[in-house]
Design a protein around this motif. Structure first.
Motif, PDB file in Angstrom:
ATOM      1  N   LEU A 321       0.819  -1.209   0.000  1.00 45.93           N
ATOM      2  CA  LEU A 321       0.000   0.000   0.000  1.00 45.93           C
ATOM      3  C   LEU A 321       0.854   1.261   0.000  1.00 45.93           C
ATOM      4  N   LYS A 322       2.118   1.138   0.413  1.00 47.60           N
ATOM      5  CA  LYS A 322       3.029   2.277   0.417  1.00 47.60           C
ATOM      6  C   LYS A 322       3.732   2.450  -0.927  1.00 47.60           C
ATOM      7  N   GLY A 323       3.434   1.550  -1.870  1.00 46.76           N
ATOM      8  CA  GLY A 323       4.016   1.689  -3.195  1.00 46.76           C
ATOM      9  C   GLY A 323       5.302   0.912  -3.427  1.00 46.76           C
ATOM     10  N   GLN A 324       5.765   0.161  -2.420  1.00 40.40           N
ATOM     11  CA  GLN A 324       6.945  -0.683  -2.630  1.00 40.40           C
ATOM     12  C   GLN A 324       6.573  -1.823  -3.579  1.00 40.40           C
ATOM     13  N   ARG A 325       7.342  -1.996  -4.614  1.00 39.68           N
ATOM     14  CA  ARG A 325       7.037  -3.060  -5.575  1.00 39.68           C
ATOM     15  C   ARG A 325       7.910  -4.274  -5.312  1.00 39.68           C
ATOM     16  N   LEU A 326       7.248  -5.403  -5.085  1.00 37.92           N
ATOM     17  CA  LEU A 326       7.941  -6.674  -4.888  1.00 37.92           C
ATOM     18  C   LEU A 326       8.153  -7.402  -6.205  1.00 37.92           C
ATOM     19  N   LEU A 327       7.109  -7.371  -7.061  1.00 39.11           N
ATOM     20  CA  LEU A 327       7.175  -8.091  -8.337  1.00 39.11           C
ATOM     21  C   LEU A 327       6.181  -7.469  -9.298  1.00 39.11           C
ATOM     22  N   SER A 328       6.522  -7.477 -10.579  1.00 40.67           N
ATOM     23  CA  SER A 328       5.607  -6.900 -11.577  1.00 40.67           C
ATOM     24  C   SER A 328       4.476  -7.876 -11.887  1.00 40.67           C
ATOM     25  N   GLU A 329       3.352  -7.328 -12.303  1.00 37.52           N
ATOM     26  CA  GLU A 329       2.221  -8.164 -12.671  1.00 37.52           C
ATOM     27  C   GLU A 329       2.528  -8.998 -13.914  1.00 37.52           C
ATOM     28  N   ASP A 330       3.354  -8.479 -14.809  1.00 37.98           N
ATOM     29  CA  ASP A 330       3.700  -9.223 -16.015  1.00 37.98           C
ATOM     30  C   ASP A 330       4.388 -10.538 -15.684  1.00 37.98           C
ATOM     31  N   VAL A 331       5.297 -10.520 -14.723  1.00 35.55           N
ATOM     32  CA  VAL A 331       5.973 -11.756 -14.325  1.00 35.55           C
ATOM     33  C   VAL A 331       5.000 -12.675 -13.593  1.00 35.55           C
ATOM     34  N   GLN A 334       2.701 -15.034 -15.494  1.00 35.12           N
ATOM     35  CA  GLN A 334       3.280 -16.270 -16.023  1.00 35.12           C
ATOM     36  C   GLN A 334       3.041 -17.460 -15.083  1.00 35.12           C
ATOM     37  N   PHE A 335       2.873 -17.172 -13.800  1.00 35.43           N
ATOM     38  CA  PHE A 335       2.655 -18.266 -12.854  1.00 35.43           C
ATOM     39  C   PHE A 335       1.384 -19.039 -13.185  1.00 35.43           C
ATOM     40  N   THR A 336       0.301 -18.302 -13.485  1.00 39.21           N
ATOM     41  CA  THR A 336      -0.990 -18.946 -13.708  1.00 39.21           C
ATOM     42  C   THR A 336      -1.411 -18.965 -15.178  1.00 39.21           C
ATOM     43  N   ASP A 337      -1.188 -17.865 -15.899  1.00 42.71           N
ATOM     44  CA  ASP A 337      -1.665 -17.776 -17.278  1.00 42.71           C
ATOM     45  C   ASP A 337      -0.841 -18.613 -18.239  1.00 42.71           C
ATOM     46  N   GLN A 338       0.425 -18.854 -17.914  1.00 50.34           N
ATOM     47  CA  GLN A 338       1.289 -19.608 -18.805  1.00 50.34           C
ATOM     48  C   GLN A 338       1.692 -20.951 -18.209  1.00 50.34           C
ATOM     49  N   ALA A 339       0.866 -21.482 -17.330  1.00 50.99           N
ATOM     50  CA  ALA A 339       1.162 -22.790 -16.746  1.00 50.99           C
ATOM     51  C   ALA A 339       1.087 -23.857 -17.829  1.00 50.99           C
ATOM     52  N   ASP A 348       3.358 -38.792  -4.630  1.00 45.75           N
ATOM     53  CA  ASP A 348       2.233 -39.460  -3.972  1.00 45.75           C
ATOM     54  C   ASP A 348       1.038 -39.638  -4.900  1.00 45.75           C
ATOM     55  N   GLY A 349       1.169 -39.224  -6.154  1.00 45.01           N
ATOM     56  CA  GLY A 349       0.102 -39.444  -7.116  1.00 45.01           C
ATOM     57  C   GLY A 349      -0.967 -38.378  -7.120  1.00 45.01           C
ATOM     58  N   THR A 350      -0.841 -37.351  -6.281  1.00 43.40           N
ATOM     59  CA  THR A 350      -1.848 -36.311  -6.207  1.00 43.40           C
ATOM     60  C   THR A 350      -1.807 -35.431  -7.448  1.00 43.40           C
ATOM     61  N   PRO A 351      -2.935 -35.237  -8.122  1.00 45.23           N
ATOM     62  CA  PRO A 351      -2.938 -34.380  -9.312  1.00 45.23           C
ATOM     63  C   PRO A 351      -2.819 -32.913  -8.930  1.00 45.23           C
ATOM     64  N   ILE A 352      -1.721 -32.302  -9.320  1.00 44.56           N
ATOM     65  CA  ILE A 352      -1.497 -30.885  -9.069  1.00 44.56           C
ATOM     66  C   ILE A 352      -0.834 -30.280 -10.300  1.00 44.56           C
ATOM     67  N   ILE A 353      -0.760 -28.973 -10.313  1.00 45.84           N
ATOM     68  CA  ILE A 353      -0.018 -28.275 -11.355  1.00 45.84           C
ATOM     69  C   ILE A 353       1.123 -27.525 -10.693  1.00 45.84           C
ATOM     70  N   LEU A 354       2.327 -27.764 -11.185  1.00 49.19           N
ATOM     71  CA  LEU A 354       3.513 -27.060 -10.715  1.00 49.19           C
ATOM     72  C   LEU A 354       4.028 -26.192 -11.850  1.00 49.19           C
ATOM     73  N   ASN A 355       4.256 -24.918 -11.584  1.00 46.10           N
ATOM     74  CA  ASN A 355       4.747 -24.038 -12.636  1.00 46.10           C
ATOM     75  C   ASN A 355       5.644 -22.967 -12.043  1.00 46.10           C
ATOM     76  N   LEU A 356       6.866 -22.880 -12.560  1.00 49.50           N
ATOM     77  CA  LEU A 356       7.836 -21.872 -12.156  1.00 49.50           C
ATOM     78  C   LEU A 356       8.059 -21.860 -10.648  1.00 49.50           C
ATOM     79  N   GLY A 357       7.954 -23.045 -10.050  1.00 54.65           N
ATOM     80  CA  GLY A 357       8.233 -23.188  -8.629  1.00 54.65           C
ATOM     81  C   GLY A 357       7.046 -23.061  -7.715  1.00 54.65           C
ATOM     82  N   LYS A 365      -7.256 -19.571 -10.113  1.00 48.12           N
ATOM     83  CA  LYS A 365      -6.177 -18.643 -10.465  1.00 48.12           C
ATOM     84  C   LYS A 365      -5.377 -18.247  -9.232  1.00 48.12           C
ATOM     85  N   ARG A 366      -5.180 -19.211  -8.337  1.00 48.21           N
ATOM     86  CA  ARG A 366      -4.360 -18.963  -7.151  1.00 48.21           C
ATOM     87  C   ARG A 366      -3.006 -19.652  -7.327  1.00 48.21           C
ATOM     88  N   PHE A 367      -2.008 -19.143  -6.611  1.00 48.65           N
ATOM     89  CA  PHE A 367      -0.722 -19.801  -6.608  1.00 48.65           C
ATOM     90  C   PHE A 367      -0.110 -19.689  -5.215  1.00 48.65           C
TER      91      PHE A 367
END
Length: 422
Positions: A321-331, A334-339, A348-357, A365-367
């Motif tokens: 809220l103070k304007g400090q930027r941790l990461l850009s929205e463009d990057v 890629q976590f969710t839109d380009q999975a 363990d056989g559990t169906p999951i999606i792993l992308n970029l760590g 659309k959560r990560f």
């Protein structure tokens, strides 16, 4: 006959170990504390009920924090950091989060990408030439972070003695031959993920820091994040006594959960069933000198508040809220839109999606990234929500529905719906 006597002795010992402490700790008062913003009171109520109704384990403690639209709206904790000593869980109690550490490692890599020092689609060898051994010359950073590089069988035993010597560790990791042709399969890189990430980061970072150093200087200190990859010994007094699920609890969950049945079956097939019932596996994570080592796959230590603040900042467009930027929205997109990894699953056989760590919930659309025993860290950019949940009781709910955390998650969304409907 000797086998039967041994089996009976083991069962009796297990029952006594699990239930006698519970009988003693039930005499202690239930303690919960913290704050919630108006409209989120039902979350705090459910959190306390979890302790009253036995959903939360009586010899341990837990904490939940939620950030909404950049602001902290839930910050609650309860139980005991050490029930034997009568030491309650406090506002500043922190604990090991196991594989949720990988999410912080993935974030460090993303920050380097954001600054132009790293490219997901360049080869690892372009930053780390020694890596191009034994068929790894074409492995990209993306392939590595997607758990597709064929380096999954490296264990803590293989690397523990090398954690204090980054050069020697790098030489070992560079020599390692892939277990399959990189890019053709996916298997969760339990111990190696963070180690490889740190070696790449050392070479891509202009200051050549380790991942733990980078996290401290670029994320923890500037953003006020109480999380450590390389836990300072002087903070160990804030660390809890760990408790873990008994064989009985694993069996009980297996009977009710298809995910747990698949987990147990996979362990039977690989001969690893006994490992999940060994308390010594977790007791090692109470050794301060071990936690002080940089192992960005599993040794991270922090508060629920720290996890929620990181993921809440990411969910808020990547900025505070103070304007400090941790990461850009463009990057982050890629976590969710380009999975590209379609639910190939972990051992363990559990169906999951792993992308970029990160673990990706494609539908919502959560990560984020969970950790062993029920540690949870989630970002929901659609609702601008960040969640962090930690516990010193290591339950069976590493993946799948966690009876402690997920009802709290759902209750939070109900509160959001009511607030936004006004």
């Amino acid at each position: 006959m000797a086998f039967m006597k041994s089996a009976i002795l083991v069962c009796v010992t297990a029952v006594l170990t699990v239930y006698l402490p519970q009988l003693w700790t039930k005499t202690r008062p239930i303690i919960t504390a913290g704050t919630v913003q108006p409209g989120f009171e039902p979350v705090a109520k459910l959190f306390r009920e979890n302790f009253e109704n036995g959903v939360e384990y009586p010899t341990a403690g837990s904490a939940l924090s939620v950030y909404y639209k950049g602001s902290k709206v839930v910050d609650i904790w309860g139980g005991y950091a050490d029930s034997e000593a009568g030491r309650p869980w406090k506002e500043d109690t922190l604990t090991v989060v196991f594989s949720a550490t990988k999410g912080m490692a993935a974030l460090c890599m993303a920050v380097l990408v954001d600054r132009g020092h790293l490219d997901y689609d360049k080869t690892v060898a372009s930053y780390w030439p020694e890596f191009a051994q034994n068929g790894k010359e074409n492995v990209t950073v993306r392939t590595l972070l997607n758990h597709q590089a064929g380096l999954s069988e490296i264990s803590d035993e293989d690397t523990y003695a090398l954690l204090g010597d980054q050069d020697a560790l790098g030489e070992f990791l560079a020599r390692y031959a892939p277990e399959w042709e990189p890019g053709t399969a996916q298997r969760y890189h339990s111990w190696s993920f963070g180690l490889y990430a740190s070696q790449v980061l050392r070479r891509a970072d202009p200051k050549h820091r380790t991942l733990g150093q980078f996290f401290k200087e670029e994320i923890s200190q500037p953003f006020g994040i109480d999380f450590h990859i390389g836990f300072p010994l002087e903070l160990y007094h804030r660390y809890p006594r760990l408790s873990w699920a008994s064989a009985y609890m694993w069996f009980k969950e297996m009977m009710s959960s298809p995910i747990m049945r698949e987990f147990i079956w996979q362990r039977v097939k690989t001969g690893e069933l006994g490992a999940i019932f060994k308390p010594a596996e977790f007791q090692e994570f109470m050794i301060p000198e071990k936690l002080a080592l940089e192992q960005p796959s599993a040794y991270g230590v922090g508060t629920a508040r720290a996890l929620a603040k990181v993921y809440g900042t990411l969910a808020n467009g990547g900025a505070t809220l103070k304007g400090q930027r941790l990461l850009s929205e463009d990057v982050m997109k890629q976590f969710t839109d380009q999975a590209q990894v379609e639910a190939l699953g972990i051992p363990d056989g559990t169906p999951i999606i792993l992308n970029l760590g990160f673990f990706i919930d494609e539908k919502a659309k959560r990560f984020g990234h969970p950790g062993a025993g029920g540690q949870h860290a989630i970002a929901d950019p659609q609702h601008k929500l960040g969640f962090g949940y930690v516990s010193s009781f290591l339950s069976t709910y590493t993946v799948g529905r966690d009876h402690r955390f997920h009802p709290l998650l759902e209750e939070t969304y109900k509160c959001i719906e009511k607030l936004e409907a006004k």
